[in-house]
Motif scaffolding. Structure first.
Motif, mmCIF file in Angstrom:
data_model
loop_
_atom_site.group_PDB
_atom_site.id
_atom_site.type_symbol
_atom_site.label_atom_id
_atom_site.label_comp_id
_atom_site.label_asym_id
_atom_site.label_seq_id
_atom_site.Cartn_x
_atom_site.Cartn_y
_atom_site.Cartn_z
ATOM 1 N N ILE A 67 34.858 9.827 -8.720
ATOM 2 C CA ILE A 67 34.118 8.963 -7.809
ATOM 3 C C ILE A 67 32.863 8.428 -8.493
ATOM 4 C CG2 ILE A 67 32.884 8.831 -5.601
ATOM 5 C CD1 ILE A 67 34.654 11.054 -4.566
ATOM 6 N N ASP A 68 32.624 7.135 -8.327
ATOM 7 C CA ASP A 68 31.405 6.474 -8.807
ATOM 8 C C ASP A 68 30.422 6.434 -7.640
ATOM 9 O OD1 ASP A 68 29.403 4.824 -9.724
ATOM 10 O OD2 ASP A 68 30.719 3.158 -10.264
ATOM 11 N N HIS A 69 29.255 7.067 -7.837
ATOM 12 C CA HIS A 69 28.252 7.149 -6.773
ATOM 13 C C HIS A 69 27.116 6.141 -6.952
ATOM 14 C CE1 HIS A 69 30.198 10.803 -5.359
ATOM 15 N NE2 HIS A 69 30.238 11.196 -6.622
ATOM 16 N N GLY A 70 27.239 5.268 -7.954
ATOM 17 C CA GLY A 70 26.177 4.313 -8.231
ATOM 18 C C GLY A 70 25.115 4.934 -9.126
ATOM 19 N N GLY A 71 24.326 4.073 -9.756
ATOM 20 C CA GLY A 71 23.263 4.551 -10.627
ATOM 21 C C GLY A 71 23.764 5.307 -11.835
ATOM 22 N N LEU A 72 25.022 5.049 -12.251
ATOM 23 C CA LEU A 72 25.694 5.699 -13.382
ATOM 24 C C LEU A 72 26.011 7.169 -13.129
ATOM 25 C CD1 LEU A 72 23.788 4.154 -16.447
ATOM 26 C CD2 LEU A 72 25.859 3.340 -15.318
ATOM 27 N N TRP A 73 26.035 7.594 -11.870
ATOM 28 C CA TRP A 73 26.405 8.970 -11.518
ATOM 29 C C TRP A 73 27.858 9.012 -11.038
ATOM 30 C CZ3 TRP A 73 23.641 13.400 -12.173
ATOM 31 C CH2 TRP A 73 22.287 13.263 -12.506
ATOM 32 N N THR A 74 28.621 9.993 -11.550
ATOM 33 C CA THR A 74 30.003 10.188 -11.124
ATOM 34 C C THR A 74 30.266 11.676 -10.890
ATOM 35 O OG1 THR A 74 30.819 10.390 -13.402
ATOM 36 C CG2 THR A 74 30.861 8.181 -12.407
ATOM 37 N N THR A 75 31.301 11.964 -10.106
ATOM 38 C CA THR A 75 31.796 13.334 -9.951
ATOM 39 C C THR A 75 33.299 13.341 -10.196
ATOM 40 O OG1 THR A 75 31.980 12.981 -7.542
ATOM 41 C CG2 THR A 75 30.033 14.147 -8.344
ATOM 42 N N GLN A 76 33.818 14.499 -10.634
ATOM 43 C CA GLN A 76 35.238 14.668 -10.917
ATOM 44 C C GLN A 76 35.754 15.937 -10.230
ATOM 45 O OE1 GLN A 76 35.141 12.498 -15.316
ATOM 46 N NE2 GLN A 76 35.852 14.611 -15.178
ATOM 47 N N TYR A 77 36.995 15.839 -9.726
ATOM 48 C CA TYR A 77 37.618 16.909 -8.950
ATOM 49 C C TYR A 77 39.038 17.095 -9.506
ATOM 50 C CZ TYR A 77 33.978 14.975 -5.885
ATOM 51 O OH TYR A 77 32.799 14.482 -5.376
ATOM 52 N N LEU A 78 39.312 18.263 -10.104
ATOM 53 C CA LEU A 78 40.554 18.463 -10.868
ATOM 54 C C LEU A 78 41.464 19.534 -10.250
ATOM 55 C CD1 LEU A 78 38.490 17.125 -12.853
ATOM 56 C CD2 LEU A 78 39.547 18.459 -14.681
ATOM 57 N N HIS A 79 42.740 19.483 -10.660
ATOM 58 C CA HIS A 79 43.758 20.508 -10.381
ATOM 59 C C HIS A 79 44.211 20.553 -8.925
ATOM 60 C CE1 HIS A 79 42.828 21.642 -14.419
ATOM 61 N NE2 HIS A 79 41.699 22.243 -14.118
ATOM 62 N N MET A 80 44.226 19.404 -8.258
ATOM 63 C CA MET A 80 44.629 19.359 -6.852
ATOM 64 C C MET A 80 46.090 19.775 -6.670
ATOM 65 S SD MET A 80 42.731 15.922 -5.490
ATOM 66 C CE MET A 80 40.940 15.808 -5.459
ATOM 67 N N LEU A 81 46.385 20.291 -5.496
ATOM 68 C CA LEU A 81 47.715 20.789 -5.177
ATOM 69 C C LEU A 81 48.763 19.681 -5.155
ATOM 70 C CD1 LEU A 81 49.604 23.047 -4.135
ATOM 71 C CD2 LEU A 81 48.766 22.549 -1.833
ATOM 72 N N GLU A 82 48.384 18.521 -4.680
ATOM 73 C CA GLU A 82 49.315 17.417 -4.446
ATOM 74 C C GLU A 82 48.571 16.100 -4.669
ATOM 75 O OE1 GLU A 82 50.139 18.794 -0.616
ATOM 76 O OE2 GLU A 82 48.151 18.320 0.153
ATOM 77 N N PRO A 83 49.254 14.963 -4.561
ATOM 78 C CA PRO A 83 48.554 13.690 -4.776
ATOM 79 C C PRO A 83 47.314 13.565 -3.892
ATOM 80 C CG PRO A 83 50.907 13.315 -4.688
ATOM 81 C CD PRO A 83 50.703 14.756 -4.319
ATOM 82 N N PRO A 84 46.229 13.033 -4.431
ATOM 83 C CA PRO A 84 44.998 12.884 -3.638
ATOM 84 C C PRO A 84 45.227 12.057 -2.380
ATOM 85 C CG PRO A 84 44.567 12.472 -5.965
ATOM 86 C CD PRO A 84 46.055 12.561 -5.822
ATOM 87 N N THR A 85 44.382 12.278 -1.400
ATOM 88 C CA THR A 85 44.481 11.540 -0.140
ATOM 89 C C THR A 85 43.681 10.250 -0.168
ATOM 90 O OG1 THR A 85 42.653 12.850 0.762
ATOM 91 C CG2 THR A 85 44.886 13.639 1.193
ATOM 92 N N VAL A 86 43.063 9.944 -1.311
ATOM 93 C CA VAL A 86 42.301 8.706 -1.478
ATOM 94 C C VAL A 86 42.843 7.958 -2.688
ATOM 95 C CG1 VAL A 86 40.221 9.604 -0.375
ATOM 96 C CG2 VAL A 86 40.521 9.888 -2.847
ATOM 97 N N SER A 87 42.581 6.663 -2.744
ATOM 98 C CA SER A 87 43.123 5.839 -3.823
ATOM 99 C C SER A 87 42.020 5.052 -4.516
ATOM 100 C CB SER A 87 44.182 4.877 -3.274
ATOM 101 O OG SER A 87 43.650 4.094 -2.223
ATOM 102 N N GLU A 88 42.323 4.555 -5.715
ATOM 103 C CA GLU A 88 41.359 3.793 -6.498
ATOM 104 C C GLU A 88 40.863 2.579 -5.718
ATOM 105 O OE1 GLU A 88 42.727 2.828 -10.407
ATOM 106 O OE2 GLU A 88 43.516 4.846 -10.758
ATOM 107 N N GLY A 89 39.558 2.338 -5.795
ATOM 108 C CA GLY A 89 38.949 1.223 -5.091
ATOM 109 C C GLY A 89 38.520 1.537 -3.675
ATOM 110 N N GLN A 90 38.888 2.720 -3.192
ATOM 111 C CA GLN A 90 38.555 3.086 -1.813
ATOM 112 C C GLN A 90 37.125 3.606 -1.715
ATOM 113 O OE1 GLN A 90 41.397 5.754 -0.029
ATOM 114 N NE2 GLN A 90 40.001 6.412 1.588
#
Length: 202
Positions: free
Chosen positions: A115-138
């Motif tokens: 996720i891009d939070h603005g101001g050059l800050w991002t977070t990452q979330y790894l090893h999920m059980l199944e496909p994420p419930t969110v999509s790129e651009g959302q």
């Protein structure tokens, strides 16, 4: 009638080179990140979790395990509002599931979200059980569910691998305005933190 004098070829070439150099400088000059967003733990409100690391895990990387109950299927929440810029599979999934917890290990992040939070800050979330419930651009809000905890990718047990980055560089994660305490990977250690990632009721 005034005669126009031709511009020497080398002068035009010099101008072109100077403009190209200026463009490269602008594109490669690092930008400073903005103020740190008010990140929250990426897990459910009021739950206490164990945040840990170990040698070779990389500085500032955090593995989340619940202090009580099983990790499989627990909700993973956005630490702060932003835009999803990566969502899907990184590496290979492997075959570890709740029904087959000792199956073959995959590679990379498995199912993951960035996720891009603005101001050059991002977070990452790894090893999920199944496909994420969110999509790129959302657009996602703080506390919105992104997926569920699993063990896809290079993962030996169900957990959430989490990172905060500023201008692409890993940083010590802060939650609710407080440093996490996970910094170096020179030894195995852990801390306990209770989530205040609570969505206000309407």
């Amino acid at each position: 009638m005034t005669e126009r004098r031709p511009v020497p070829l080398f002068a035009g070439a010099a101008v072109t080179v100077a403009l190209a150099a200026a463009a490269v400088f602008v594109l490669t000059t690092p930008r400073e990140p903005g103020p740190r967003p008010a990140f929250q733990l990426p897990v459910a409100c009021d739950e206490t979790w164990i945040l840990g690391t170990y040698p070779g895990h990389d500085d500032f990387d955090i593995d989340f395990f619940p202090s009580r109950g099983k990790a499989w299927g627990r909700p993973i929440l956005a630490s702060y509002a932003g835009e999803v810029i990566e969502s899907g599979i990184n590496g290979t999934l492997g075959e570890r599931t709740p029904d087959n917890p000792d199956g073959p290990i995959g590679t990379g992040a498995g199912y993951w979200v960035k996720i891009d939070h603005g101001g050059l800050w991002t977070t990452q979330y790894l090893h999920m059980l199944e496909p994420p419930t969110v999509s790129e651009g959302q657009r996602v809000e703080q506390g919105q569910q992104l997926g569920r905890i699993g063990s896809t990718g290079k993962s030996g047990a169900p957990h959430l691998h989490y990172e905060q980055r500023a201008a692409g560089e890993k940083m010590e994660a802060w939650f609710a305005g407080v440093p996490s305490g996970i910094t170096s990977d020179d030894r195995e250690y852990s801390v306990r933190r209770t989530s205040t990632n609570c969505v206000p009721s309407e």
